[in-house]
Design a protein around this motif. Structure first.
Motif, PDB file in Angstrom:
ATOM      1  N   GLN A   1      88.421  83.655  18.418  1.00 49.80           N
ATOM      2  CA  GLN A   1      88.973  84.901  17.888  1.00 49.80           C
ATOM      3  C   GLN A   1      89.338  85.862  19.014  1.00 49.80           C
ATOM      4  O   GLN A   1      90.341  86.585  18.924  1.00 49.80           O
ATOM      5  CB  GLN A   1      87.962  85.535  16.942  1.00 49.80           C
TER       6      GLN A   1
ATOM      7  N   LEU B   1      94.036  88.693  11.957  1.00 47.36           N
ATOM      8  CA  LEU B   1      92.791  89.333  12.370  1.00 47.36           C
ATOM      9  C   LEU B   1      92.668  90.707  11.726  1.00 47.36           C
ATOM     10  O   LEU B   1      93.659  91.427  11.555  1.00 47.36           O
ATOM     11  CB  LEU B   1      92.749  89.473  13.906  1.00 47.36           C
TER      12      LEU B   1
ATOM     13  N   LEU C   1      83.178  88.977  18.139  1.00 48.54           N
ATOM     14  CA  LEU C   1      84.070  87.867  17.798  1.00 48.54           C
ATOM     15  C   LEU C   1      83.653  86.595  18.522  1.00 48.54           C
ATOM     16  O   LEU C   1      83.034  86.636  19.591  1.00 48.54           O
ATOM     17  CB  LEU C   1      85.510  88.214  18.157  1.00 48.54           C
TER      18      LEU C   1
END
Length: 607
Positions: free
Chosen positions: A160, A147, A156
């Motif tokens: 994520q 990330l 996100l």
């Protein structure tokens, strides 16, 4: 010495969730916690993490042992960059680490003397708190998870955010990592990367999951939470299933014997005054004891009774797509895609998050018009759609109103049925049926959506991520019902074993808008994909990796060039007739083999 110990832990919320729980975890162990939805698995992890104080008992964590937990849902109120969100999990050092990181960014962007002075002060403060290793750990963990630390957390995707929360838990360098449904909202590639990471991670792992492939890969020991009691099952998942079935059978027999004896004693006590004579006082006391034991007994939560209602049979052709293309913001989602779906086909969709699986479903169902190509729908289609976002549920309305739309009846197989009775088939108690949807857990919302969906007769069933938050028993029951469903199934899922058990072909997103069709489920696709790569490597003269060497039968299973290009792989009408006649032909040939064998074995054969 155990790294974690629970000793006679009790915790109640109206009913006892933890009733004298004992647990020990050694260094490096991988322990999976299983149990039905609502049994208290997440609460158990919160007790271990120190977030919930038990009513009684002891949670023993040796001094210096760090425990971190990945929650099932994303906590509200998290904001800022990924680096800031992850660093917030560091406690007292969080402010220093974030200040130094921000000062570094300001200087890197061409800051002036004031920015350099701020960086120097932040650096000095971090040195004074011995926080250099912590700052580097945050950077390293974010890199390992894959990330960008400067991304905005609020922007996100769900998957994520889950990975960011895992990085937040790992940033404290825990000795014990607690994971609550870590695979939820992750695509298959992310799940496999998480498996690889956790398999190599040296700490102790205690996790809850419904993903059986994930469970089989990581768990070295299973503990089951059932009616407040924690039972230990060393070994793998298959061993647990076998031994649990044996236990459940023995428990059912013992319960039946007890209930029969109690019924007999109740009949005896009602016969009259002779039951209260002195010589029978012991028997009366025994009966009172049995009554108390029956009253205190907690029956196991029943199994959901999921029933799929089939509508009138659809036409033989369900969906035909020819040269379909669709783009969003200039980015191709689907490019030159063609397929034919016939009645009874069971098609899975595989691809990373954001690839366009839900978009392809909407294109195939005619809810979205393609930019190029055409989609033709068959006749007499009755579609039931399971939405992964649960948008069909109104969180402010009650459970029963979401299913019955304000009525107290629902139609099941053409007959009216009380909505409370219907919801009880999906394990909703009557008092739970009157609560608002916003009070339900994730697993309960999924069951509610299934209860709502299956009140509508359908011959085309579309399930978009139906397995999130479902317990294993409900998941396996859903699999069994899908196996018996005679209609057409379109399934989006990241659960590899669920795909293998439910579908007979797969549509795979392979990047750049390219969608290819493969025969079989997830494992079949992996085998065909790897074999195709090996064949391409051999054609280019590259050596074939030993780990990918295939048998001749597996190599023959690779689709040919036309099928790789997305051409139809359906049987012709004559091939279908021949295929349908195969069982009868096999039986006839086997009977002929038996007849000839009997003739050869007869005493007259050799004369």
């Amino acid at each position: 010495m155990p790294i974690l110990t629970l000793r006679n832990v009790h915790l109640s919320y109206g009913v006892p969730l933890l009733d004298g729980v004992d647990l020990t975890v050694e260094r490096g162990e991988r322990v999976c916690v299983l149990g039905r939805n609502g049994e208290g698995k997440s609460t158990l992890l919160r007790v271990i993490a120190g977030e919930v104080v038990p009513d009684d008992g002891a949670v023993i964590v040796p001094e210096g042992v760090r425990v971190a937990r990945l929650p099932q849902e994303v906590p509200p109120g998290l904001a800022g960059s990924l680096f800031e969100v992850v660093a917030d999990g560091l406690g007292d050092l969080a402010g220093l680490v974030k200040a130094y990181h921000q000062a570094s960014l300001d200087v890197a962007e061409g800051g002036d003397a004031a920015a350099l002075a701020t960086l120097a002060r932040a650096q000095h403060a971090l040195e004074g708190a011995d926080g250099w290793q912590v700052e580097q750990r945050v950077e390293r963990v974010l890199s390992q998870i894959g990330l960008d630390p400067d991304l905005d957390f609020a922007a996100l995707s769900g998957g994520q955010k889950r990975r960011a929360l895992l990085a937040r838990a790992l940033a404290v360098d825990p000795d014990v990592l607690l994971l609550d449904e870590p695979t939820n909202h992750l695509d298959i590639a992310s799940i496999q990367a998480l498996e690889d990471f956790l398999a190599a991670w040296p700490g102790a792992l205690v996790f809850i999951t419904h993903d059986r492939a994930f469970l089989r890969r990581l768990a070295g020991r299973i503990v089951e939470l059932d009616r407040g009691q924690l039972t230990d099952w060393p070994g793998d998942y298959d061993n647990y299933l076998r031994r649990r079935a044996e236990r459940d059978h023995a428990e059912a027999l013992a319960t039946a014997r007890f209930d029969k004896r109690l019924a007999e004693e109740e009949v005896w006590i009602r016969k009259g005054i002779e039951a209260r004579r002195t010589r029978n006082e012991g028997r009366v006391r025994a009966l009172k004891s049995m009554r108390e034991e029956r009253r205190d007994r907690r029956d196991r939560q029943g199994e959901a009774r999921i029933l799929l209602q089939e509508a009138e049979r659809s036409g033989r052709l369900v969906i035909e797509a020819e040269g379909v293309s669709y783009a969003w913001g200039g980015q191709p989602i689907v490019r030159d895609f063609s397929t034919t779906i016939l009645r009874g086909d069971r098609v899975g969709l595989i691809g990373p998050n954001g690839a366009g699986k839900t978009t392809l479903l909407n294109l195939l169902l005619g809810r979205l018009a393609p930019a190029e190509g055409q989609v033709r729908l068959g006749t007499r289609l009755e579609v039931a759609y399971f939405d992964q976002l649960r948008a069909a549920l109104d969180p402010e309305r009650s459970v029963q109103d979401n299913v019955a739309e304000g009525s107290d009846k629902v139609l099941v197989d053409g007959r009216p049925r009380h909505v409370i009775s219907w919801l009880q088939d999906f394990l909703f108690a009557p008092d739970r049926c009157r609560q608002p949807v916003k009070a339900l857990s994730g697993g309960e919302r999924n069951r509610l959506l299934l209860a709502r969906l299956f009140t509508r007769p359908a011959n085309v069933l579309v399930l978009d991520e139906p397995t999130n938050d479902l317990d294993l028993e409900s998941l396996e029951l859903l699999e069994a019902q899908l196996a018996e469903f005679p209609g057409t199934l379109l399934l989006v899922s990241h659960d590899r074993e669920f795909l293998d058990n439910a579908v007979t072909s797969t549509l795979v997103f392979e990047g750049g808008g390219l969608v290819r069709e493969y025969v079989g489920g997830y494992q079949d696709w992996v085998r065909q994909r790897d074999a195709a790569r090996d064949a391409a490597a051999v054609a280019e003269g590259a050596p074939q990796p030993a780990s990918r060497q295939r048998t001749k039968a597996e190599t023959l299973a690779v689709p040919d060039g036309r099928r790789e290009a997305g051409a139809r792989k359906k049987l012709t009408f004559n091939e279908q007739r021949e295929f349908a006649a195969l069982p009868g032909r096999i039986d006839a040939l086997e009977a002929e083999v038996r007849r000839l064998g009997d003739a050869i074995a007869g005493p007259e054969f050799y004369k």
